[in-house]
Design a protein around this motif. Structure first.
Motif, PDB file in Angstrom:
ATOM      1  N   SER A  48       0.837  -1.186   0.000  1.00 15.15           N
ATOM      2  CA  SER A  48       0.000   0.000   0.000  1.00 15.15           C
ATOM      3  C   SER A  48       0.871   1.233   0.000  1.00 15.15           C
ATOM      4  N   SER A  49       0.495   2.197  -0.810  1.00 13.70           N
ATOM      5  CA  SER A  49       1.274   3.438  -0.848  1.00 13.70           C
ATOM      6  C   SER A  49       1.107   4.204   0.450  1.00 13.70           C
ATOM      7  N   GLU A  50       0.049   3.931   1.182  1.00 10.69           N
ATOM      8  CA  GLU A  50      -0.226   4.701   2.395  1.00 10.69           C
ATOM      9  C   GLU A  50       0.371   4.070   3.652  1.00 10.69           C
ATOM     10  N   ILE A  51       0.247   2.714   3.762  1.00 10.96           N
ATOM     11  CA  ILE A  51       0.724   2.095   5.007  1.00 10.96           C
ATOM     12  C   ILE A  51       1.845   1.096   4.787  1.00 10.96           C
ATOM     13  N   GLY A  52       2.390   1.029   3.591  1.00 12.11           N
ATOM     14  CA  GLY A  52       3.575   0.205   3.365  1.00 12.11           C
ATOM     15  C   GLY A  52       3.268  -1.235   2.991  1.00 12.11           C
ATOM     16  N   LYS A  62       1.820  10.292  14.590  1.00 17.86           N
ATOM     17  CA  LYS A  62       1.729  11.561  15.311  1.00 17.86           C
ATOM     18  C   LYS A  62       0.247  11.864  15.563  1.00 17.86           C
ATOM     19  N   ILE A  63      -0.071  12.241  16.788  1.00 14.33           N
ATOM     20  CA  ILE A  63      -1.476  12.517  17.120  1.00 14.33           C
ATOM     21  C   ILE A  63      -1.852  13.908  16.604  1.00 14.33           C
ATOM     22  N   VAL A  64      -2.892  13.956  15.814  1.00 19.18           N
ATOM     23  CA  VAL A  64      -3.259  15.261  15.236  1.00 19.18           C
ATOM     24  C   VAL A  64      -4.597  15.796  15.752  1.00 19.18           C
ATOM     25  N   ASN A  65      -5.431  14.925  16.284  1.00 19.19           N
ATOM     26  CA  ASN A  65      -6.733  15.399  16.774  1.00 19.19           C
ATOM     27  C   ASN A  65      -7.314  14.410  17.780  1.00 19.19           C
ATOM     28  N   GLY A  93       3.309   8.881   8.042  1.00 19.93           N
ATOM     29  CA  GLY A  93       3.923   9.255   6.767  1.00 19.93           C
ATOM     30  C   GLY A  93       3.419  10.620   6.321  1.00 19.93           C
ATOM     31  N   GLU A  94       3.199  10.735   5.022  1.00 16.63           N
ATOM     32  CA  GLU A  94       2.765  11.997   4.456  1.00 16.63           C
ATOM     33  C   GLU A  94       1.246  11.972   4.299  1.00 16.63           C
ATOM     34  N   ASN A  95       0.530  12.740   5.101  1.00 16.95           N
ATOM     35  CA  ASN A  95      -0.895  12.963   4.887  1.00 16.95           C
ATOM     36  C   ASN A  95      -1.810  11.737   4.963  1.00 16.95           C
ATOM     37  N   THR A  96      -1.365  10.655   5.580  1.00 20.60           N
ATOM     38  CA  THR A  96      -2.285   9.536   5.746  1.00 20.60           C
ATOM     39  C   THR A  96      -2.860   9.606   7.153  1.00 20.60           C
ATOM     40  N   GLU A  97      -4.162   9.920   7.223  1.00 23.00           N
ATOM     41  CA  GLU A  97      -4.776  10.055   8.537  1.00 23.00           C
ATOM     42  C   GLU A  97      -5.509   8.773   8.877  1.00 23.00           C
TER      43      GLU A  97
END
Lengths: 361, 282
Positions: free
Chosen positions: A259-263, A305-308, A323-327
């Motif tokens: 997966s491009s998002e989670i490897g 990283k915790i964002v919300n 990673g980059e922008n995967t929430e």
């Protein structure tokens, strides 16, 4: 388990309104004594399907058999089916007693029998003593009980309920869910309920049919629907889901997921899966763990990283970024007051059992 | 210069504290509506042949009116006409309302509009057209009572039933279609549904419509005037012909009775309608 008798058989049923296909060639069998839910977003055709069972809509194509008998051309007043309407449709000019007795009166049953049966039905829905009230003296919940009693007193083979709980407030709705299940167990009649509320369907039904734009997507028991959704629609519609684009390939006796998002990682092979048709993988928020230390290698694991953070009382929804922008959204049960509560900007280890992942077409 | 908002809000014309304007409006509307009527009623008790100066209280003009055979006959005619035209225009009006509520057909909008025509058309034109119509088709005159009233009755049905239709149509707009489906689901046939659910639902509209038709028919002068003959005089027409000789308290007395009946029926109609409205409170 005793093999229950089929009470309703629907064969390739369709309904078109002009150019709009409301119900698209669905087949379905419902067993005697079953609590069955038709679940789907609004406008998916679930109510049309229910109304065709009641005889209030005529199918464009297909067959409905009730107790083996073809229902084509049979008017609603001659079907062994009764319905609880969404607006309850309690007749405003009749007392509770007359409302409940109406279905018996029109078929020419003796007044003394009606009296007995109506009283018993009112007792059954816990409205004993309300027989002389007018509908405008009743609350929404009581009107619904009148509608229930009115349908049950006819002793139908199948009871249809069209969004029965949608007009009630949250507390009453939950109480009514339990009560409906209890009632169904007592009377032993097949219940078919239409709902857009997944909690309702999951908690009440023996089996659920998930419908999307006129098509049944999956028919299964609640747990199967939730844990093993058949496709991307069901996965997305029921509960919350983190979905990632992915490619799957066989690798020995395992499946390799890229997966491009989670490897990249490996999961156990599953018989019912064709690797080249899979284009997404998914994980439910409550199956994700957030830890301060790195968990062992059998789990899928990454740093996040915790964002919300959204606190809900019994649980907390935590949104993290990898990673980059995967929430990714995770749900943490607040099972202790002393529980460690992360803050926005903190880093944690994110992990889950690889075999809890869903592979979706 | 900056515009500053005034410290106190200025009082607008619709402010709730505008008691004086409100009272004035109330008073004016009452004067306009009821002053002439009040004078009519008061002078019906006036003990004077000429209806100008108050000379003391008496009921003798009621007695006189009661003993006036022409007046009583006219009153009986009025009641008979009102009775028959009410029954027929209520049934016809209800059917029109059901038609408009239930069915779709080509030019329905035109039909619906044409139904309100008798409500908006000048009464004088209706009267003249009725007279022309009955003489053109050669409607028989000089029949025995009550058949001699048929022309007037038909004319009254013509202008009464659209009012009934409008009232019942408005009521039907609130009908929950699930009532019908529920009734059929419970085993009712079309006719059982119509008898047990539809008619009771329409009942307040039927009663209000019937009472309105009755008062409209009872009070009508213009159209009746053009369709009545020498032996088919109604109360309003009779009063008019009496006024042509002189305005006596007897006329006041007869008019007061007419007002009383109208008022009573209208009050009942309104009361029934409001009660039905409460029963429907969803």
């Amino acid at each position: 388990m005793i093999q229950a008798k089929t009470v309703i058989e629907i064969r390739n049923i369709s309904k078109r309104f002009g150019n709009v296909i409301a119900v698209d060639s669905n087949s379905l069998t419902i067993k005697e004594g079953e609590f069955f839910a038709l679940l789907g977003p609004s406008g998916c055709g679930k109510t049309t399907l229910l109304r065709m069972l009641a005889g209030l809509e005529v199918p464009t194509d297909g067959k409905i058999l009730i107790d083996g008998e073809d229902m084509q051309g049979v008017a609603p007043n001659h079907r062994p089916i009764n319905m609880v309407f969404q607006s309850y449709a309690v007749f405003p000019h009749m007392t509770v007693f007359d409302n409940v007795g109406y279905g018996l009166k029109v078929t020419g049953i003796a007044a003394s029998t009606i009296r007995e049966e109506v009283m018993a039905a009112l007792e059954q829905v816990r409205l004993g003593g309300y027989q002389d009230r007018m509908p405008d003296q009743l609350s929404g919940g009581q009107k619904q009980r009148v509608a229930l009693a009115r349908a049950l007193v006819k002793k139908p083979k199948v009871l249809l309920l069209d969004e029965p709980l949608s007009a009630l407030d949250a507390k009453l709705r939950e109480a009514m869910q339990l009560e409906l299940v209890k009632l169904q167990n007592t009377v032993g009649i097949t219940f078919i309920i239409v709902t857009h509320d997944q909690d309702e369907a999951l908690s009440m039904a023996d089996r659920i049919a998930v419908i999307n734009s006129g098509k049944i997507e999956q028919i299964a028991e609640p747990r199967t629907i939730y844990e093993f959704p058949a496709n991307r629609f069901v996965a997305d519609f029921i509960g919350k889901m983190n979905v990632f684009d992915a490619k799957v390939a066989k690798e020995g006796d395992r499946l390799a997921i890229q997966s491009s998002e989670i490897g990249r990682f490996l999961v156990s092979d599953r018989k019912d899966i064709e690797p080249n048709r899979i284009n997404a993988v998914a994980i439910r928020p409550e199956k994700i763990r957030l830890t301060g230390t790195r968990p062992d290698d059998s789990l899928y694991c990454t740093e996040a990283k915790i964002v919300n953070i959204a606190y809900h009382g019994k649980e907390t929804a935590i949104f993290v970024e990898i990673g980059e922008n995967t929430e990714i959204s995770c749900t943490v049960q607040n099972s202790s007051r002393k529980q460690d509560m992360p803050k926005i900007g903190d880093f944690r280890w994110l992990s889950w059992e690889v075999d809890d992942m869903l592979l979706l077409e | 210069m900056r515009h500053l908002l005034p410290k106190r809000k200025s009082i607008g014309p619709l402010d709730y504290i505008h008691q004086r304007w409100m009272k004035l409006t109330l008073a004016l509307s009452f004067v306009f509506l009821y002053a002439p009527l009040l004078i009519l009623v008061i002078f019906s008790f006036n003990d004077s042949r000429r209806n100008i100066v108050w000379r003391g209280l008496t009921f003798k003009y009621y007695e006189k009116a009661w003993n006036n055979d022409g007046l009583i006959e006219a009153f009986a005619n009025s009641l008979t006409i009102a009775f028959f035209s009410t029954i027929i225009s209520t049934i016809l009006g209800a059917m029109v309302a059901l038609l408009l509520w239930r069915f779709r057909f080509t030019l329905k909008g035109v039909y619906e509009g044409s139904m309100t025509l008798p409500i908006v058309i000048p009464e004088i034109c209706m009267g003249v057209s009725m007279m022309a119509f009955f003489s053109r088709v050669g409607w028989p005159s000089g029949l025995i009572w009550p058949f001699n009233l048929s022309a007037i009755t038909i004319a009254h049905i013509t202008f009464c039933f659209p009012f009934v239709a409008v009232i019942i149509r408005a009521r039907l707009a609130n009908f929950n279609l699930e009532f019908e489906e529920a009734a059929k689901d419970l085993g009712a046939s079309e006719w059982q549904f119509f008898r047990d659910i539809m008619i009771p639902f329409m009942k307040p509209g039927l009663i209000a419509g019937a009472l309105l038709a009755f008062t409209l028919s009872l009070d009508d002068f213009v159209i009746t005037f053009f369709t009545s003959g020498p032996d088919t005089v109604t109360l309003p027409v009779k009063i008019y012909s009496m006024v042509r000789f002189s305005v006596t308290p007897e006329i006041n007395a007869a008019s007061t009775v007419l007002i009383a009946i109208t008022l009573l029926l209208t009050t009942i109609a309104l009361w029934l309608q409001s009660r039905a409205g409460q029963n429907l409170g969803h």
